[in-house]
Design a protein around this motif. Structure first.
Motif, short mmCIF file in Angstrom:
data_model
loop_
_atom_site.label_atom_id
_atom_site.label_comp_id
_atom_site.label_asym_id
_atom_site.label_seq_id
_atom_site.Cartn_x
_atom_site.Cartn_y
_atom_site.Cartn_z
N ASN A 1 -1.85 -6.74 3.00
CA ASN A 1 -1.92 -6.13 1.75
C ASN A 1 -1.01 -4.74 1.81
O ASN A 1 0.07 -4.49 0.91
CB ASN A 1 -3.42 -5.72 1.40
CG ASN A 1 -3.35 -5.53 -0.30
OD1 ASN A 1 -2.10 -5.24 -0.71
ND2 ASN A 1 -4.38 -5.28 -0.93
N ASP A 2 -1.33 -3.65 2.66
CA ASP A 2 -0.54 -2.49 2.63
C ASP A 2 1.05 -2.82 3.06
O ASP A 2 1.96 -1.77 2.90
CB ASP A 2 -1.08 -1.52 3.72
CG ASP A 2 -2.40 -1.35 3.50
OD1 ASP A 2 -2.77 -1.43 2.14
OD2 ASP A 2 -3.49 -0.91 4.29
N ASN A 3 1.13 -3.74 3.66
CA ASN A 3 2.67 -4.02 4.13
C ASN A 3 3.62 -4.65 2.98
O ASN A 3 5.14 -4.46 3.15
CB ASN A 3 2.76 -5.09 5.17
CG ASN A 3 2.47 -4.18 6.42
OD1 ASN A 3 3.24 -3.49 6.95
ND2 ASN A 3 1.20 -4.65 7.02
N THR A 4 2.97 -5.09 1.84
CA THR A 4 4.03 -5.67 1.01
C THR A 4 5.12 -4.95 0.47
O THR A 4 6.05 -5.54 -0.01
CB THR A 4 3.08 -6.29 -0.18
OG1 THR A 4 2.39 -5.35 -0.84
CG2 THR A 4 2.15 -7.51 0.15
N LYS A 5 4.88 -3.72 0.21
CA LYS A 5 5.67 -2.73 -0.26
C LYS A 5 7.11 -2.56 0.35
O LYS A 5 8.03 -2.36 0.04
CB LYS A 5 5.08 -1.39 -0.78
CG LYS A 5 4.46 -0.63 0.24
CD LYS A 5 3.99 0.53 -0.30
CE LYS A 5 2.79 1.17 0.74
NZ LYS A 5 1.77 0.44 0.85
N ASP B 1 -5.98 -9.28 2.71
CA ASP B 1 -6.78 -8.40 2.70
C ASP B 1 -6.80 -7.51 3.84
O ASP B 1 -6.57 -6.06 3.83
CB ASP B 1 -8.29 -8.48 2.11
CG ASP B 1 -8.07 -8.97 0.68
OD1 ASP B 1 -7.19 -8.58 0.02
OD2 ASP B 1 -8.95 -9.45 0.23
N SER B 2 -7.03 -8.10 4.91
CA SER B 2 -7.41 -7.29 6.22
C SER B 2 -5.97 -7.06 6.86
O SER B 2 -5.80 -5.79 7.56
CB SER B 2 -8.08 -8.24 6.92
OG SER B 2 -7.68 -9.39 7.44
#
Ligand code: ADP
Length: 689
Positions: free
Chosen positions: A496-500, A492-493
């Motif tokens: 998360n934002d990098n998975t795409k 979460d910290s």
């Protein structure tokens, strides 16, 4: 005292030794008989006249037995040794061997003449026995003539010996009686315990059941807390009562071991759920590791094995406040059809002092009360485990260090029912796993498990290291499939934002046991505890999604009007099934337990139910039976088993249990489509181009 036989109380060898010594000392013949005069020992020092002639004739044989008996009875009446003339003219003596007032045998001796034989009398005896007179006469004249005094002292010796034998018999009888009494008392105790625990269990179930019902109602938090406490205390009491019941059954020898075919994974699966609940909010890790090559189906008493595993693992959780509890399941091959199944349960808890280790498996044994006060229990658990494992032919042991933790190990031989392996770890692609995991115990576990799944393993300190790796590798073509293992908080910290940006990387995120986060795309959420099974599910869940998206063009119909219920305790599995079925545009609902499914079926109608087989508490088969029993209105509703149990005969088994069809796991969309086409009402199926 009925039916007591001499040799039940005195060893034949002892009788023989005594009788041989009597003969050696007196030079006379001797034999021991039962109460009817029938011999129970070999003859000692018999004369040829008696052994070859008289006892060889049918009437002689019978009369000798009568003589022995009558002689002993006479001695018994007179209370002293009595010599008598037997039916052949020889002098004999016989003494009774007594058990209280009952004659149980005779000690017989003699076969001597006290005076020269008289021909006339001998001819008469010979005639009565049907023996030739001359033969009779020749044989009797060979019998030694001895004086009366010698006979009398021998008779006295025999009388005393018989009375010693009577004392021995009585002593043995008393010992047998008290053993029998003790056994009776112990049986009565066990029966009493079994009955009373049974009686207590019935109202206990009502108490616990009603608290569960009450907890579903709206109520002030304080009241809810009181009821929760009643429920917890009720459960503890029930588990003690269950222990007592088991123990009394073991004591009375009525415990039954029922070997049946079982799937080891289902034991582990059930145990995991129960253990995670009993761990509660404690901050300790649970790890469960299996040898992936363990045969999938074994034969043994899976309920009892689960009971022992749960008892030991629950203790481990109870007596550990930080660190971890780790369960390892391994095996050694015994022969082609058998293996030695080995469970090791290691904890980093308070440990057990050296001087207590030996007694730990004794009944009602708890270490000093200070340690155990906060932990309910009757001190029976380990005693039951030991008895159960030993009854199943296995053994159990423990090693421990105070302050460092304990290792319990139990092993037992099981029959192999099917040689297919528990996990099908055959990676077509090379796998590379990266791990950003802050908990060191988890990291160590992951590293070992990665090896089992043939995953190349790299531990990372931060996500930037992974980015660097990706940048370097990105310029090269690599045939490795990349997995990124992490825990929920790190994900979460930082991630998360990098998975795409990393579409080809599969992110496997271990979440809290109670959390439910649906997996999407390349992010797979897997509930803890970390285990060989969880990792396997994570790897196959992603594969299922990929397969599905590849095959989705094959979907030839939709069924927007169809209502489907999917029942599975694993949220990952629910997710897999739901995503597989998504293109069919059906109305999907899910239930994560058999109980939930029953509740939903009360007021709902479904066109088809997909039912997982292995679920804790109420499995798919039991749920199906309950549905068929409780809801006649759903009697024709198709129930399709979703199962890993796809061996030959599985279909027949599921059909016999009231199911309509089955689909093997891992689920293939083509199979599910054909099942749906077959079972859904045709008017609800809309063909697409
Ligand atoms: P109980 O049901 O009371 O826990 P058990 O027979 O299961 O009884 O255990 C007996 C005692 O052994 C416990 O009370 C505890 O003191 C000790 N014990 C068992 N397992 C462990 C463990 N893993 N670590 C430390 N002590 C243990």
């Amino acid at each position: 005292m009925n039916n007591i036989y001499l040799t039940d109380l005195i060893d034949i060898s002892l009788l023989q030794r005594l009788q041989d010594s009597f003969s050696a000392a007196t030079g006379l013949a001797a034999q021991t008989t039962d109460a009817d005069g029938k011999p129970v020992t070999q003859r000692s020092n018999f004369t040829e006249f008696c052994s070859k002639l008289v006892r060889n004739s049918e009437p002689g044989h019978v009369r000798c037995e009568e003589c022995a008996k009558k002689g002993a009875e006479c001695t018994l009446k007179s209370g002293k040794s009595e010599a008598y003339r037997c039916h052949t003219g020889l002098t004999d003596f016989s003494a009774p061997i007594m058990l209280q007032n009952q004659m149980i045998g005779c000690f017989v001796g003699g076969q001597a003449l006290t005076e020269e034989p008289i021909r006339k009398k001998c001819d008469k005896y010979a005639m009565e026995l049907g023996i030739d007179k001359d033969v009779y006469w020749n044989a009797i004249t060979e019998v030694p003539v001895i004086d009366k005094e010698r006979i009398e002292s021998a008779a006295m010796f025999l009388f005393e010996s018989a009375s010693v034998l009577s004392d021995i018999a009585y002593g043995k009888y008393r010992a047998l009686e008290s053993a029998r009494e003790m056994e009776n008392v112990s049986n009565m105790k066990s029966e009493f315990l079994a009955n009373i625990s049974h009686e207590i269990r019935t109202p206990m179930n009502a108490i616990i059941g009603m608290t569960e019902v009450a907890l579903r109602e709206e109520m002030p938090p304080a009241v809810k807390d009181y009821i929760l406490q009643i429920k917890n205390a009720g459960n503890s009491l029930l588990s003690i009562v269950n222990d007592i019941l088991d123990f009394s059954k073991i004591e009375s020898g009525t415990i039954s071991i029922i070997p049946e075919k079982y799937e080891l994974m289902s034991i582990v699966h059930d145990a995991t759920n129960i253990l995670m609940n009993s761990r509660g909010e404690k901050d300790i890790d649970l790890f469960i590791s299996l040898n992936p090559t363990l045969p999938r189906y074994l034969k043994g008493d899976s309920l009892r094995i689960k009971q022992v595993l749960l008892n030991i693992a629950n203790n481990a959780l109870k007596f550990t406040s930080e660190g971890y509890v780790r369960i390892d399941i391994d095996y050694e091959t015994v022969d082609e059809n058998h293996l030695n199944l080995i469970f090791t349960i290691k904890d980093t808890g308070i440990g057990i002092p050296d001087n207590q280790l030996e007694d730990i498996f004794e009944s009602f044994h708890q270490l000093d009360s200070r340690r155990s006060r906060a932990n309910e229990g009757a001190g029976l658990g380990l005693a039951i485990c030991k008895k159960l494992i030993e009854t199943m032919g296995g053994n159990i042991s423990v090693s421990s260090k105070c302050g460092e933790g304990s290792i319990f190990r139990f092993e037992l031989i099981q029959e192999i029912m099917n040689h297919s392996e528990s996990f099908n770890i055959e990676n077509k692609k090379k796998l590379h796993g990266f791990a950003l995991i802050s908990n060191n115990n988890e990291l160590t576990f992951m590293e070992k498990e990665a090896k089992k799944h043939s995953i190349r393993f790299t531990s990372l300190d931060c996500f930037d290291d992974f980015k660097k790796y990706a940048a370097e590798e990105g310029s090269q073509t690599t045939d490795e499939k990349i997995y990124f293992f992490t825990d929920e908080s790190t994900f979460d910290s930082v991630i998360n934002d990098n998975t795409k940006f990393f579409k080809d990387v599969v992110f496997i995120v271990f979440t809290d046991y109670k959390s439910f986060r649906p997996s999407t795309g390349n992010i797979i959420f897997v509930k803890k505890p970390l285990s060989t099974i969880a990792i396997d599910i994570a790897l196959s869940a992603h594969e299922a999604e990929t397969n599905n998206s590849k095959k989705s063009e094959k979907i030839v119909f939709t069924a927007p009007e169809a209502r489907i219920l999917v029942v599975d305790d694993s949220l990952v599995n629910l997710k897999v099934v739901s995503s597989l079925l998504k293109p069919l545009k059906m109305q999907l609902e899910t239930a994560n337990s058999g109980f939930k499914a029953l509740e939903m079926l009360k007021n709902n109608y479904y066109d088809l139910v997909f039912m997982d087989h292995m679920m804790p508490e109420m499995d798919g088969i039991e749920t199906t039976k309950q549905i068929r029993r409780q809801y006649p209105e759903h009697s024709s509703m198709p129930i399709v088993a979703l199962t890993a149990n796809a061996v030959g005969g599985a279909r027949e088994m599921f059909l016999a249990e009231g199911m309509s069809d089955f689909v093997a796991k891992p689920i293939e969309i083509t199979k599910i489509l054909s099942v749906l086409e077959n079972w859904l009402p045709s008017e609800k199926i809309i063909r697409t181009e």
